[in-house]
Motif scaffolding. Structure first.
Motif, short mmCIF file in Angstrom:
data_model
loop_
_atom_site.label_atom_id
_atom_site.label_comp_id
_atom_site.label_asym_id
_atom_site.label_seq_id
_atom_site.Cartn_x
_atom_site.Cartn_y
_atom_site.Cartn_z
N ARG A 1 39.80 21.90 -21.92
CA ARG A 1 38.70 22.71 -22.45
C ARG A 1 38.50 22.47 -23.95
O ARG A 1 39.44 22.43 -24.72
CB ARG A 1 38.98 24.19 -22.19
N GLY A 2 37.25 22.30 -24.34
CA GLY A 2 36.91 22.13 -25.75
C GLY A 2 36.97 20.68 -26.24
O GLY A 2 36.54 20.39 -27.34
N ARG A 3 37.48 19.78 -25.43
CA ARG A 3 37.53 18.37 -25.82
C ARG A 3 36.22 17.68 -25.43
O ARG A 3 35.60 18.04 -24.43
CB ARG A 3 38.66 17.64 -25.09
N PRO A 4 35.85 16.64 -26.16
CA PRO A 4 34.70 15.82 -25.73
C PRO A 4 34.99 15.22 -24.35
O PRO A 4 36.16 14.99 -24.00
CB PRO A 4 34.59 14.74 -26.79
N TYR A 5 33.95 14.92 -23.59
CA TYR A 5 34.14 14.43 -22.22
C TYR A 5 35.00 13.17 -22.16
O TYR A 5 35.87 13.05 -21.30
CB TYR A 5 32.79 14.19 -21.53
N VAL A 6 34.78 12.23 -23.06
CA VAL A 6 35.56 10.99 -23.04
C VAL A 6 37.05 11.30 -23.17
O VAL A 6 37.88 10.72 -22.45
CB VAL A 6 35.11 10.02 -24.17
N GLU A 7 37.41 12.24 -24.03
CA GLU A 7 38.82 12.62 -24.18
C GLU A 7 39.34 13.30 -22.92
O GLU A 7 40.50 13.11 -22.54
CB GLU A 7 39.01 13.54 -25.38
#
Length: 127
Positions: free
Chosen positions: A6-12
């Protein structure tokens, strides 16, 4: 797992799921499938690969031709090296279906719903 993503960019998010082996299947294009069941909850996720890269089979065929399977172990190392250096980002659309009957609230939260994309868009059936 959800708290770590949660809260991370999609790539991450995709990279974390991939490197931590938080998936049940990997498709040829690198997309990930997850199937989770806990208590009365079900969740099926498709993590669309956010990178455009060649499949292992195509890479191996280009490198060794028809007999690529005889060299699969060596080619796998070369493939991982080539893939990690040639990551080109592309638009990705993850899809997740959640069935959580305990969260059902008439007119407010459906028991089953589908999330398309990285944000909060959803389609639902209120059963």
């Amino acid at each position: 797992m959800p708290l770590e993503l949660r809260g991370r960019p999609y790539v991450e998010q995709w990279e974390k799921c991939s490197t931590e082996s938080w998936f049940d299947a990997v498709l040829r294009d690198g997309s990930l499938l997850q199937f989770r069941r806990y208590d009365d909850r079900l969740s099926y996720s498709f993590h669309d690969c956010p990178f455009a890269y060649q499949s292992f089979e195509d890479f191996a065929f280009e490198q060794a031709g028809e007999d690529w399977r005889d060299y699969a172990d060596v080619l796998a190392e070369e493939y991982e090296l080539a893939r990690s250096s040639e990551m080109t980002e592309r638009p990705a659309t993850p899809i997740r279906y959640d069935f959580e009957p305990h969260l059902y609230t008439c007119g407010r939260h459906p028991a089953g719903h589908i999330h398309f994309g990285f944000e909060r868009a959803l389609l639902s059936n209120s059963a």
